[in-house]
Design a protein around this motif. Structure first.
Motif, PDB file in Angstrom:
ATOM      1  N   ARG A 145     -15.253  65.599 -51.694  1.00 62.08           N
ATOM      2  CA  ARG A 145     -16.184  64.520 -52.045  1.00 62.08           C
ATOM      3  C   ARG A 145     -15.353  63.276 -52.350  1.00 62.08           C
ATOM      4  O   ARG A 145     -14.449  63.329 -53.192  1.00 62.08           O
ATOM      5  N   HIS A 149     -20.420  58.916 -48.083  1.00 58.17           N
ATOM      6  CA  HIS A 149     -20.698  59.972 -47.121  1.00 58.17           C
ATOM      7  C   HIS A 149     -20.073  59.613 -45.774  1.00 58.17           C
ATOM      8  O   HIS A 149     -19.818  58.444 -45.464  1.00 58.17           O
ATOM      9  N   ASP A 198     -22.599  64.420 -39.901  1.00 58.58           N
ATOM     10  CA  ASP A 198     -23.070  64.306 -41.274  1.00 58.58           C
ATOM     11  C   ASP A 198     -24.555  63.979 -41.332  1.00 58.58           C
ATOM     12  O   ASP A 198     -25.028  63.384 -42.306  1.00 58.58           O
ATOM     13  N   ASP A 255     -26.909  64.475 -44.489  1.00 61.54           N
ATOM     14  CA  ASP A 255     -26.878  63.560 -45.628  1.00 61.54           C
ATOM     15  C   ASP A 255     -27.752  62.338 -45.418  1.00 61.54           C
ATOM     16  O   ASP A 255     -27.915  61.528 -46.342  1.00 61.54           O
ATOM     17  N   ARG A 313     -29.376  66.815 -48.521  1.00 59.50           N
ATOM     18  CA  ARG A 313     -28.058  66.353 -48.928  1.00 59.50           C
ATOM     19  C   ARG A 313     -27.317  67.422 -49.720  1.00 59.50           C
ATOM     20  O   ARG A 313     -27.895  68.149 -50.515  1.00 59.50           O
TER      21      ARG A 313
END
Length: 637
Positions: free
Chosen positions: A12, A21, A63, A66, A72
């Motif tokens: 993260r 993100h 991704d 997200d 998410r």
């Protein structure tokens, strides 16, 4: 200002306290590309612009979860598309590395092979000859060729996450890097080989398929014999095709050159012009055979459980076998996997590289998640795909937490014996069959299997043998493999006898412990008996089961019944039409109609699988296990 947090599902990244993100980074790259294009600061057809555009699209695509707040942080990070995490399956942060390593191995093999068979750069040769003789350069070129070919062989096994292939690939990449420096100061190739080796070393935890030490030792004993015999045969083939008077040294050189796909001292012409290619192909097949012996994974148990293992399984079935299919795990052709605390177990078979589980696990609910975690590790270390056949609705969500998808398989017909009756117009056809058979002198008697005498068991086996007409016994999840008093003496049999007292047909029911229910295992009758005998036995059997205190009886399984009778959409309607055609071979529609005569409650069952692309293999494994499709002779051996 910048903080990177370690997380179970992946890294993260935070900038000034705000989570960044990957799709945001990708969107920024796409906006930069659009802005630069509008300002004429970038060549749209240039390499840099293509890389920038591809990177932006890749980051957004991988991704995509997200983008939606409800999705998410539910996917594990990987090189490709982020995969949804499975709570019961261990997370491997470099799960996609084995596939990437396979491509890297092929690319490194191609580069090193091309470098080994092409001349060196002249100024590098002059520099090397000052510190090493010319013979050393030639040997380095010659050794690089088989090493590059071996790297090709490791690629498919790297894809399959074999630990042995990882170790060999590391040795080959490091060795090729050294050879690149020795044979011509090929710095570019050496850097590429060392970088690939470093990448494999950093992601070594993703290669989880283990190898049986006994198998490795036996393979290392057999590989020299196989390789020696293969080389001898190739040499004999070259010697036989060579012109008269050719020396043994030339034959040996020609054999080695042919195995390396290089021209040798002997020229084969006319009908023998393909000897070189034939020997090269034979050498490649020999190499693949040896690689299979060395890289094959840890094997699942071959011998079926006996003794204490079967006793432990039987005890768990008696304690927690409330499911109608639990008793069928006591077949003798299933392997058992127990949880660490021995409180739960499951039955399985390995077919076509698929670990096929029979129904739901047996045990207390709190012990089943741990058992499924152990199942995941057990299958991963052996390179097997997990599938579960005839899973019930209650435990299906738990299986899905293992990362498995579900496919509707059909419905189990469960009859409430308390409400069953032969009265009324809807069941008149069954009533007519019962009346007709009783007028002909037939009687139905409910007995325990353990109470039957040896002559009566012999009669049952004769009826079953004549019913099968030489075919082997079918079943895996919903029937027993044999009638044995020592194993299944507490099961029930409905005997159908004619007026002379001979057994002409029978039903076999197994108990469901923990609730007053039974499940149908076998339906057998003599081929020359009158029509309606099975309806007669089921009807009278349900009545006698009710008198015994049994409240529910599970009858036959109707495969894909919903697709035929209650399709949901065009696709299911199309599948239903195809099943009607297949009914001539697999009794799909006929079995449903037979069950429907007794007005049962339909309980769905599911097929659980790991990946959609693996469904054909899973279907083949299920058909083999159930005996619906004969196995090829080589596979049986």
């Amino acid at each position: 200002m910048l903080r990177i947090e370690r997380h179970r599902l992946g890294p993260r990244v935070y900038v000034l306290g705000a989570r960044i993100h990957e799709w945001q980074l990708g969107a920024a790259l796409l906006l930069a590309f659009v802005g630069a294009s509008l300002a004429h600061r970038v060549d749209r057809d240039g390499l840099g612009a293509c890389i920038l555009l591809a990177a932006g699209l890749w980051l957004v695509a991988k991704d995509w979860r997200d983008l939606v707040p409800s999705q998410r942080d539910t996917a594990a990070w990987c090189v490709g598309l982020h995969a949804r995490s499975a709570p019961l399956r261990g997370v491997r942060r470099a799960a996609a590395l084995p596939k990437l390593a396979a491509f890297v191995a092929v690319a490194a093999g191609i580069v090193n092979l091309a470098s080994a068979v092409t001349p060196n750069i002249s100024w590098r040769d002059h520099l090397l000859l000052q510190v090493a003789p010319l013979a050393a350069l030639r040997i380095s070129h010659a050794v690089a060729v088989p090493a590059s070919l071996l790297l090709f062989v490791t690629a498919p096994y790297l894809w399959r996450r074999r630990q042995g292939a990882l170790r060999l690939a590391l040795v080959l990449l490091v060795g090729l890097g050294v050879l690149d420096l020795l044979k011509g100061l090929d710095l570019e190739e050496a850097v590429g080989s060392f970088s690939a080796a470093g990448l494999l070393w950093l992601g070594r935890g993703s290669f989880c398929v283990q190898h049986d030490p006994v198998t490795i030792r036996s393979a290392l004993r057999r590989v020299p014999l196989i390789a020696g015999a293969g080389l001898l045969l190739c040499g004999l083939a070259v010697w036989n095709a060579a012109p008269w008077g050719t020396s043994l040294w030339d034959v040996a050189r020609q054999t080695c050159d042919s195995l390396l796909w290089q021209p040798g001292p002997i020229a084969f012409r006319d009908e023998l012009g393909g000897v070189d290619e034939a020997v090269g192909a034979a050498g490649l097949l020999l190499l693949l055979w040896c690689a299979y012996l060395v890289f094959r994974p840890l094997a699942a148990p071959h011998a079926f459980p006996t003794g204490k293992l079967r006793d432990d399984a039987r005890e768990l079935v008696r304690r927690h076998g409330a499911d109608t299919l639990a008793y069928f795990k006591l077949r003798r052709d299933q392997h058992y996997l127990f949880s660490a605390d021995r409180r739960a177990f499951l039955g399985y078979r390995v077919e076509a590289g698929v670990l096929l589980v029979s129904g739901d696990p047996v045990g207390p609910d709190e012990a089943i998640p741990g058992l499924l975690r152990e199942l995941s590790v057990f299958a991963e270390t052996r390179g097997l795909r997990i599938a579960a056949l005839s899973v019930g609705e209650r435990l299906r969500p738990l299986w899905e937490q293992l990362g498995l998808g579900s496919l509707y398989l059909g419905d189990e017909a469960v009859v409430d014996t308390g409400s069953f009756s032969l009265e009324g117009r809807p069941i008149r056809k069954v009533r007519q069959s019962v009346t007709r058979l009783e007028k002909q002198g037939y009687r139905a008697t409910l007995r325990e299997l353990g109470e039957l005498s040896e002559p009566e068991l012999t009669e049952l086996e004769g009826v079953s043998r004549r019913w099968r007409r030489g075919a082997s016994e079918r079943g895996f999840t919903m029937s027993l493999d044999a009638l044995r008093r020592d194993d299944h003496g507490d099961s029930l049999v409905v005997l159908g006898k004619d007026g002379d007292g001979r057994i002409r047909g029978f039903l076999h029911f197994v108990p469901s412990y923990g609730r007053p229910a039974v499940s149908l295992s076998l339906m057998r009758r003599e081929p020359d008996t009158p029509n309606g005998l099975m309806e007669f036995l089921v009807a009278r059997g349900l009545e006698q089961l009710r008198e015994l205190g049994v409240e529910e009886a599970s009858l036959n399984f109707a495969a894909f019944a919903r697709f035929i009778h209650e399709p949901r959409g065009r696709l299911e309607r199309l599948v239903g039409r195809g099943l009607l055609v297949a009914d001539a071979f697999f009794q799909v529609e006929r079995l449903y109609r037979f069950n429907a005569k007794f007005f049962p409650r339909w309980e769905p069952r599911y097929l659980l699988y790991e990946r959609v692309l693996a469904l054909p293999r899973v279907g083949l494994a299920a058909l083999w296990a159930e005996g619906q499709l004969p196995k090829p002779r080589l596979s049986r051996r």
